[in-house]
Design a protein around this motif. Structure first.
Motif, PDB file in Angstrom:
ATOM      1  N   ALA A 241       0.844  -1.203   0.000  1.00 17.02           N
ATOM      2  CA  ALA A 241       0.000   0.000   0.000  1.00 17.02           C
ATOM      3  C   ALA A 241       0.879   1.253   0.000  1.00 17.02           C
ATOM      4  CB  ALA A 241      -0.900  -0.011   1.225  1.00 17.02           C
ATOM      5  N   ASP A 244       2.339   2.091  -3.418  1.00 17.89           N
ATOM      6  CA  ASP A 244       1.358   2.763  -4.290  1.00 17.89           C
ATOM      7  C   ASP A 244       1.135   4.214  -3.863  1.00 17.89           C
ATOM      8  OD1 ASP A 244       1.074   0.659  -5.933  1.00 17.89           O
ATOM      9  OD2 ASP A 244      -0.964   0.114  -5.319  1.00 17.89           O
ATOM     10  N   GLN A 247       4.191   6.279  -4.822  1.00 19.64           N
ATOM     11  CA  GLN A 247       4.333   6.466  -6.269  1.00 19.64           C
ATOM     12  C   GLN A 247       3.135   7.178  -6.894  1.00 19.64           C
ATOM     13  OE1 GLN A 247       5.278   2.426  -7.517  1.00 19.64           O
ATOM     14  NE2 GLN A 247       7.473   2.865  -7.425  1.00 19.64           N
ATOM     15  N   SER A 248       2.098   7.442  -6.091  1.00 16.34           N
ATOM     16  CA  SER A 248       0.895   8.073  -6.647  1.00 16.34           C
ATOM     17  C   SER A 248       1.253   9.404  -7.320  1.00 16.34           C
ATOM     18  CB  SER A 248      -0.124   8.328  -5.527  1.00 16.34           C
ATOM     19  OG  SER A 248      -1.138   9.178  -6.004  1.00 16.34           O
ATOM     20  N   LEU A 296      -7.680   4.078  -1.901  1.00 15.18           N
ATOM     21  CA  LEU A 296      -6.405   3.374  -2.135  1.00 15.18           C
ATOM     22  C   LEU A 296      -6.114   2.394  -0.993  1.00 15.18           C
ATOM     23  CD1 LEU A 296      -3.782   3.081  -3.844  1.00 15.18           C
ATOM     24  CD2 LEU A 296      -2.798   4.903  -2.447  1.00 15.18           C
ATOM     25  N   HIS A 300      -6.097  -2.023  -0.708  1.00 16.49           N
ATOM     26  CA  HIS A 300      -5.019  -2.850  -0.133  1.00 16.49           C
ATOM     27  C   HIS A 300      -5.449  -3.511   1.176  1.00 16.49           C
ATOM     28  CE1 HIS A 300      -1.579  -1.925  -2.780  1.00 16.49           C
ATOM     29  NE2 HIS A 300      -2.219  -0.789  -3.008  1.00 16.49           N
ATOM     30  N   ASN A 352      10.106  -2.683  -4.060  1.00 15.99           N
ATOM     31  CA  ASN A 352       9.123  -3.748  -4.311  1.00 15.99           C
ATOM     32  C   ASN A 352       8.957  -4.609  -3.064  1.00 15.99           C
ATOM     33  OD1 ASN A 352      10.952  -6.347  -4.796  1.00 15.99           O
ATOM     34  ND2 ASN A 352      11.959  -4.570  -5.704  1.00 15.99           N
TER      35      ASN A 352
END
Ligand SMILES: Cc1cc2nc3c(=O)[nH]c(=O)nc-3n(C[C@H](O)[C@H](O)[C@H](O)COP(=O)(O)OP(=O)(O)OC[C@H]3O[C@@H](n4cnc5c(N)ncnc54)[C@H](O)[C@@H]3O)c2cc1C
Length: 468
Positions: A241, A244, A247-248, A296, A300, A352
């Motif tokens: 989560a 993401d 990187q949003s 978001l 997740h 990652n």
């Protein structure tokens, strides 16, 4: 007056008289107090530095008074250590050779607030600076979780990243620091103005190569921040989560931290508010983007445990959520258990979840991961500042080796040497500037192993100075 540090032979009474009219502090208890920072986070640094003290504290109020302090110190060849809020955690502001401590906190004027910049004296408290900027609809793009105590000069000299780095990059990234003015340590101090690429010659140099008097910094629009804590079943789920969120391209988060479930068990201040035994994502989100953020997190399978604005935080007498991030995470845990410590590990791009699972499997149950997401040179990376249940020095270094074997290099927060800690290697450009700004080597010199070599010290002398 005899030397408090036991390391100098100067007449400190005469020295204090020469400093007049500058305010001085010579009461040994107070001098000793102002000789410490947060080095005690590290059991290794605690052993190494706890008996290092200065001899006298000067508290100049103006640039002219600061210049006078430097001039007197240069005349007597006295070691000088600059000190802002004293929140550094590698012993950056601990005087290892005794000497004069220059406390900058009385030099805190905000000189100019422009449309997208601020010009400020080095000793300005960061909370006071952010509050002044907010009145103009602005705020600092990056500030440390210690803003209540830290000075802006100390942050730019000792820090590298903080709240905002996930969106605005590292302090060293172009545009964040626009200008630094600094004085040399000489009988007739000279002012040098650092701009452009030159800024990184003095930024994050721990006060070894110039005395910062004034800074010009970028500002960004302030937001109505909502401090949020979201919980997850597992650390990998939490991390996914966070990736993401970091990187949003749309959500303007100011913070993105993930904490292993075990870390929460140390947080007395969150008991009853955030369920225990769950991994935590800690963030600051603009109020207008809360719906997008909630969606978001739901995608997740995260549960929002806390979402509060500043008014609610103050009414409930709770800490800022960022006081559970960066090095505050370790501080909160230390309040419960003095046996924990931490490390500093870079997880390079591309971030990652698989890498986190891989490294976690290789670590023992004495290490609890804590990642801070950051933008570095435009790419999203993360810094793991894991909480470690300390047993031995050898185990700490073994853990760093395990991370490194998985492609995640450590920078050693258990060293007070600039070339080893603080995510840095030897920077000879720092030392070239030190030769120009501090030709007698008075400024915090023991913190640089390379400078000791430049001074012609033998390997044994360097070991005695740095190895303890
Ligand atoms: C709980 C906790 C949380 C933290 N969070 C963060 C974080 O989010 N991000 C981060 O980067 N760091 C963090 N740190 C480290 C530290 O808070 C920051 O580096 C901080 O901003 C330092 O400011 P200070 O005024 O306390 O500096 P000090 O500790 O007083 O000094 C830091 C260094 O700067 C030098 N210095 C001070 N003033 C000057 C000057 N005018 N000219 C030249 N050199 C000078 C000192 O000699 C010393 O080497 C944290 C530390 C703690 C204990």
């Amino acid at each position: 007056m005899t030397s408090i540090s036991g390391k100098t032979t100067l007449d400190w009474t005469g020295f204090a008289a020469e400093l007049a009219p500058v305010e001085v502090i010579d009461e040994p208890v107070l001098v000793k107090k102002r000789s410490r920072d947060f080095f005690w986070y590290s059991p290794i640094l605690d052993r190494r530095l706890k008996a290092c003290f200065g001899d006298l504290v000067a508290r100049p109020k103006t640039r002219a008074e600061l210049s006078h302090c430097l001039s007197v110190a240069a005349r007597h060849r006295a070691p000088i250590t600059l000190r802002g809020g004293g929140t550094g955690n590698y012993g950056q502001s601990v005087p290892m050779e005794g000497g004069l401590i220059i406390d900058t906190t009385a030099m805190g004027k905000i000189v100019e607030i422009g449309p997208d910049f601020v010009r400020v004296e080095a000793g300005c408290n960061i909370l006071a600076l952010n509050n002044a900027l907010m009145a103009h609809g602005r705020e600092l793009p990056i500030f440390p979780s210690t803003q209540d105590i830290a000075t802006i000069g100390g942050f730019i000299s000792g820090g590298s990243a903080g709240i905002g780095t996930v969106s605005h990059g590292m302090l060293r990234d172009a545009g964040n620091v626009m200008e630094i003015r600094a004085l040399s340590a000489e009988e007739a101090p000279r002012e040098v103005v650092f701009t452009g690429d030159q800024i990184n010659m003095i930024h994050h140099a721990w006060g070894i190569n110039g005395v910062i008097t004034e800074l010009t910094l970028r500002t960004v629009p302030t937001e109505d921040w909502i401090g949020c804590i979201v919980t997850f079943d597992s650390y990998p789920a939490c991390h996914g989560a966070a990736i993401d969120l970091a990187q949003s391209e749309t959500i303007r988060r100011k913070l993105c931290s993930t904490l292993d479930a075990q870390i929460g068990t140390y947080f007395d201040k969150l008991r009853g508010l955030v369920p225990e035994g769950r991994a935590m994502l800690v963030t600051l989100i603009p109020r207008a983007q809360m719906a997008e953020f909630r969606a978001l997190m739901a995608a997740h399978h995260g549960t929002i445990a806390l979402a509060m604005d500043e008014a609610e935080r103050l009414a409930r007498k709770l800490p800022h959520v960022f006081e559970f991030s960066y090095n505050h995470t370790t501080l909160q845990a230390l309040k419960t258990d003095r046996k924990v410590t931490y490390l500093q590990i870079l997880f390079p791009a591309p971030v990652n979840v698989a890498k986190v699972i891989e490294v976690q499997a290789a670590l023992g149950d004495d290490v609890f991961m804590h990642h801070e997401f950051a933008r570095m040179g435009g790419q999203v990376v993360s810094f793991d500042l894991p909480l470690v249940k300390y047993t031995t020095d050898a185990r700490l270094y073994e853990i760093m080796d395990i991370y490194a074997a998985h492609g995640c290099p450590a920078s050693d927060p258990h060293s007070c040497i600039i070339e080893e800690g603080g995510m840095k290697k030897a920077d000879y450009r720092h030392l070239a500037w030190k030769k120009r700004m501090d030709p007698m080597g008075l400024l915090n010199s023991p913190k640089s192993r390379e400078w000791a070599r430049v001074r012609g010290m033998t390997a044994e002398e360097i070991e005695a100075l740095h190895g303890g």
